[in-house]
Design a protein around this motif. Structure first.
Motif, PDB file in Angstrom:
ATOM      1  N   PRO A  44      42.201  19.284 -25.389  1.00 17.98           N
ATOM      2  CA  PRO A  44      42.952  19.128 -24.032  1.00 17.98           C
ATOM      3  C   PRO A  44      42.604  18.069 -23.143  1.00 17.98           C
ATOM      4  N   ALA A  45      43.729  17.465 -22.569  1.00 17.93           N
ATOM      5  CA  ALA A  45      43.474  16.189 -21.720  1.00 17.93           C
ATOM      6  C   ALA A  45      42.321  16.613 -20.695  1.00 17.93           C
ATOM      7  N   PRO A  46      41.558  15.403 -20.441  1.00 19.32           N
ATOM      8  CA  PRO A  46      40.531  15.870 -19.242  1.00 19.32           C
ATOM      9  C   PRO A  46      41.439  16.093 -17.745  1.00 19.32           C
ATOM     10  N   GLU A  47      40.660  16.883 -17.297  1.00 17.56           N
ATOM     11  CA  GLU A  47      41.405  17.152 -15.955  1.00 17.56           C
ATOM     12  C   GLU A  47      40.059  17.443 -14.813  1.00 17.56           C
ATOM     13  N   ALA A  48      40.410  16.824 -13.681  1.00 22.64           N
ATOM     14  CA  ALA A  48      39.327  16.697 -12.671  1.00 22.64           C
ATOM     15  C   ALA A  48      38.937  17.967 -12.167  1.00 22.64           C
ATOM     16  N   ASP A  49      37.605  18.229 -11.973  1.00 21.91           N
ATOM     17  CA  ASP A  49      37.016  19.716 -11.836  1.00 21.91           C
ATOM     18  C   ASP A  49      36.968  20.609 -12.893  1.00 21.91           C
ATOM     19  N   SER A  50      37.386  20.369 -14.080  1.00 24.19           N
ATOM     20  CA  SER A  50      37.248  21.097 -15.132  1.00 24.19           C
ATOM     21  C   SER A  50      36.610  20.581 -16.377  1.00 24.19           C
ATOM     22  N   ARG A  79      32.425  11.288 -15.680  1.00 23.11           N
ATOM     23  CA  ARG A  79      32.207  12.797 -16.408  1.00 23.11           C
ATOM     24  C   ARG A  79      30.394  12.693 -17.061  1.00 23.11           C
ATOM     25  N   GLU A 122      34.368  15.383 -24.583  1.00 23.94           N
ATOM     26  CA  GLU A 122      34.668  13.932 -24.413  1.00 23.94           C
ATOM     27  C   GLU A 122      34.010  12.959 -25.357  1.00 23.94           C
ATOM     28  N   THR A 230      31.909  18.492  -8.060  1.00 23.25           N
ATOM     29  CA  THR A 230      33.440  18.740  -7.972  1.00 23.25           C
ATOM     30  C   THR A 230      33.671  18.538  -6.463  1.00 23.25           C
ATOM     31  N   SER A 281      33.217  29.027 -13.798  1.00 24.33           N
ATOM     32  CA  SER A 281      34.016  28.891 -15.182  1.00 24.33           C
ATOM     33  C   SER A 281      33.834  30.226 -15.763  1.00 24.33           C
TER      34      SER A 281
END
Length: 412
Positions: A44-50, A79, A122, A230, A281
């Protein structure tokens, strides 16, 4: 099904996780013809705060290897979190004495950081990009069978798509339940700890200040690792190695009750070290085992990473050991005499000897600490705390521990 045979490679790496990808790159940099076998699941593409629930504490030695492979600078700096200090705390004795405490810092080893916390996803992303740029052939099928020919023939690996891939040497980097290891007849000795590693990311009330904290509690080993902040504030990643029954009961609770129960336990275990901790999470659990292979190479197959060893996560050294395997194998094969092929038994014995001491030492340390801090007798608890306090007052011994923790003393 029609079978196709690829052109022969020097080395075929089975396994497409971090260790396998790093091994393929490191071996290719030695001028070897390398192939890679295993699935390539979408990331999955990186997402801010995830953030990926699986994170690793990379030692300076591992960081240096990734830098040599051109990987480290490709990781998104926002990250990654450095670890400048570690605090190790014992349990609370029944007669009211304070818990034992041991503090370790990077300056004691003369370095900037003891470790860096990075997400598995990552690391895989940038390793995959490097593999693609390097031109390494990646067969995105599963390994299903092994055929070992005469000494001059190397090995042939059968794939789920019907291909027969030939190589001088096959590298098993396909995890703790390695199919290639089993096919090669290499045994693995495994024992279960009767514990479960529960992982989750937590929001913290107070800043972590790049400090990793670890508590040895009556309910298992709790570690909080610093993570990037975050938009809601500071964040840490939790790994709690708790008894399997307790973990099962916690994970079986409905989502809101599960979070409240964990937050209550964290408040009691940490004594408010980072203020209020809140679950941010999903929780995951995985069984904890100790596993090692007495032999790392046989009949054209060599083991590395989790296929070769699994240790308790309390020291956070599992991936570091695997990357140490990668570096050692690349050095042995890259530095071989011109008349030796990569599957020469003498070379593979050199690799085994190079890894014997680091693997034995880490297995002894992690297993020994688990059993020492798992004992609940009051006199043992007092001795543990006294030992932590004593070491905390001995600068030379602390420096030795810091060097071992950071990998600055001996680099695999």
């Amino acid at each position: 099904m029609t079978q196709a045979t690829s052109s022969q490679a020097d080395i075929l790496v089975v396994g497409t996780g971090i260790a396998g990808l790093a091994a393929a790159l490191a071996l290719a940099r030695q001028g070897l013809r390398v192939g890679l076998l295993g699935p390539r699941a979408p990331l999955p593409a990186p997402e801010a705060d995830s953030f990926d629930p699986r994170v690793y504490a990379l030692s300076p030695a591992s960081r240096d290897l990734l830098a040599d492979l051109g990987i480290w600078d490709a990781l998104p700096a926002e990250r990654i979190t450095g670890v400048r200090r570690m605090e190790i705390l014992g349990d609370r004795p029944v007669w009211g004495d304070r818990p034992g405490r041991l503090g370790l810092s990077a300056w004691q080893a003369g370095c900037d950081h003891l470790a860096w916390i990075a997400e598995s996803r990552e690391l895989e992303r940038v390793l995959r990009q490097a593999v693609q740029w390097s031109g390494i052939r990646w067969t995105t099928e599963d390994f299903v069978g092994l055929e070992a020919g005469r000494a001059a023939d190397g090995v042939t690996l059968r794939t789920s798509g019907g291909q027969a891939l030939r190589a001088r040497l096959a590298v098993a980097a396909d995890g703790a339940d390695s199919k290639l290891r089993e096919a090669a007849g290499l045994s693995a000795q495994r024992s279960a700890y009767g514990a479960t590693g529960v992982v989750v990311h937590l929001g913290a009330e107070l800043p972590h200040q790049e400090c990793a904290c670890q508590w040895f509690t009556p309910n298992g080993v709790l570690a909080l690792l610093p993570m990037p902040d975050t938009r809601d504030g500071p964040q840490v990643s939790m790994v709690w190695s708790m008894p399997a029954a307790q973990a099962a009961a916690l994970l079986a609770l409905p989502e809101p009750d599960r979070a409240r129960a964990l937050e209550t336990r964290l408040a009691a275990a940490t004594g408010g070290r980072l203020g209020a901790l809140r679950v941010r999470s999903p929780l995951f659990g995985f069984p904890l085992v100790l596993q090692h292979c007495p032999q790392l190479a046989h009949r054209g197959v060599v083991l590395l990473g989790d296929a070769a060893h699994v240790v308790h996560p309390l020291a956070g050294q599992g991936l570091n050991l695997g990357l140490g395997d990668v570096k050692a194998l690349a050095q042995v094969l890259g530095g071989r005499e011109p008349f030796r092929t990569v599957d020469d038994p003498r070379l593979l014995r050199r690799y085994e000897r190079a890894r014997a001491e680091p693997l034995l030492a880490m297995r002894a340390v992690t297993d020994g600490l688990f059993h020492l801090f798992g004992a609940q007798a009051a006199p043992v608890a007092w001795l543990r705390n006294a030992g932590l306090d004593l070491v905390d007052r001995m600068p030379l011994l602390k420096r030795m521990l810091v060097n071992g923790a950071s990998g600055t003393g001996t680099r695999a």
